[in-house]
Design a protein around this motif. Structure first.
Motif, PDB file in Angstrom:
ATOM      1  N   VAL A  24       0.589  -1.325  -0.124  1.00  0.00           N
ATOM      2  CA  VAL A  24      -0.172   0.001   0.147  1.00  0.00           C
ATOM      3  C   VAL A  24       0.884   1.304   0.058  1.00  0.00           C
ATOM      4  O   VAL A  24       1.726   1.363   0.933  1.00  0.00           O
ATOM      5  N   ASP A  64      -0.911   4.421  -1.259  1.00  0.00           N
ATOM      6  CA  ASP A  64      -1.394   5.601  -1.786  1.00  0.00           C
ATOM      7  C   ASP A  64      -1.802   6.135  -0.120  1.00  0.00           C
ATOM      8  O   ASP A  64      -1.950   4.849   1.405  1.00  0.00           O
ATOM      9  N   GLU A  80      -5.238   5.490   2.473  1.00  0.00           N
ATOM     10  CA  GLU A  80      -5.058   4.105   2.928  1.00  0.00           C
ATOM     11  C   GLU A  80      -4.063   3.381   3.825  1.00  0.00           C
ATOM     12  O   GLU A  80      -4.186   3.279   5.077  1.00  0.00           O
ATOM     13  N   LYS A  81      -2.676   4.556   3.369  1.00  0.00           N
ATOM     14  CA  LYS A  81      -1.788   3.841   4.778  1.00  0.00           C
ATOM     15  C   LYS A  81      -2.093   4.877   6.221  1.00  0.00           C
ATOM     16  O   LYS A  81      -1.606   3.729   6.328  1.00  0.00           O
ATOM     17  N   HIS A  88      -1.368  -5.117   3.020  1.00  0.00           N
ATOM     18  CA  HIS A  88      -2.235  -5.311   3.474  1.00  0.00           C
ATOM     19  C   HIS A  88      -2.394  -6.924   3.022  1.00  0.00           C
ATOM     20  O   HIS A  88      -1.809  -7.605   1.660  1.00  0.00           O
TER      21      HIS A  88
END
Length: 213
Positions: free
Chosen positions: A120, A122, A125-126, A164
């Motif tokens: 991940v 982005d 999202e992080k 993830h």
């Protein structure tokens, strides 16, 4: 990992409850051709309510050397081991043999999550993954939330990459002499209670609990 029938988790609830209280493990990643595997110790958050087997969330520093290998092969294992003790041979001796003929062993609980990893990058999202981790490890609060582009952590997000880990298989083992005769199990439980070494109370609790199931 070898799992005899008597050491296997009795239900999914057994390993899930144990894993909920054990959130530090080792992530094993296949190395690139000609290189050894990467084994990375890390904290993680396991969320059981995502997919058939749940998911794990974590993050690592961007300079970590495992990223190229992980992107080449996203199939990984997250391994967690705890509640381990050494059991002396005399404690394990069968009722009809001399105590000194007993075979020593190890007790331990282990859960291995076979996962597909998604890297991940982005920022939003992080930030969400970081906040989930902090919320798990600091439920009492006290830290600011991470948000992309916002102080105090927004500028730091570029220095990490999140992971993830979608879990698609689980191996769980609780090795606590469940196959031994009651007399031997009683002797082991008494020995653990008397020794009171690191891990002895947790190991004894597993042994007693699994006898009652």
């Amino acid at each position: 990992m070898l799992i005899h029938p008597w050491d296997a988790a009795r239900t999914d609830t057994e390993w899930q409850q144990w894993l909920a209280a054990h959130d530090f493990g080792q992530l094993a990643v296949n190395g690139l051709p000609g290189e050894p595997p990467h084994v990375q110790p890390l904290h993680f958050v396991y969320e059981a309510d995502h997919g058939a087997y749940g998911r794990a969330l974590t993050h690592l520093a961007r300079p970590n050397p495992l990223w190229a290998a992980l992107e080449a092969d996203p199939h990984v294992v997250l391994s967690v081991v705890d509640d381990y003790v050494y059991v002396p041979g005399p404690w394990q001796a069968a009722p009809d043999v001399p105590a000194e003929h007993g075979v020593p062993t190890s007790f331990y609980a282990a859960v291995q999550l076979r996962c597909t990893a998604r890297v991940v990058d982005d920022p939003e999202e992080k930030a969400d993954i970081l906040n989930r981790q902090v919320g798990h490890f600091q439920p009492e609060g006290g830290s600011a939330r991470a948000a992309a582009g916002e102080a105090p952590y927004g500028r730091m997000l570029s220095g990490i990459r999140a992971l993830h880990l979608e879990v698609h298989d689980v191996q769980a083992k609780f090795k606590y002499a469940s196959q031994k005769p009651a007399e031997v199990q009683d002797r082991i439980a008494a020995g653990l209670a008397e020794r009171q070494g690191p891990g002895d109370a947790a190991a004894r609790a597993h042994q007693v609990r699994r006898r009652e199931v």
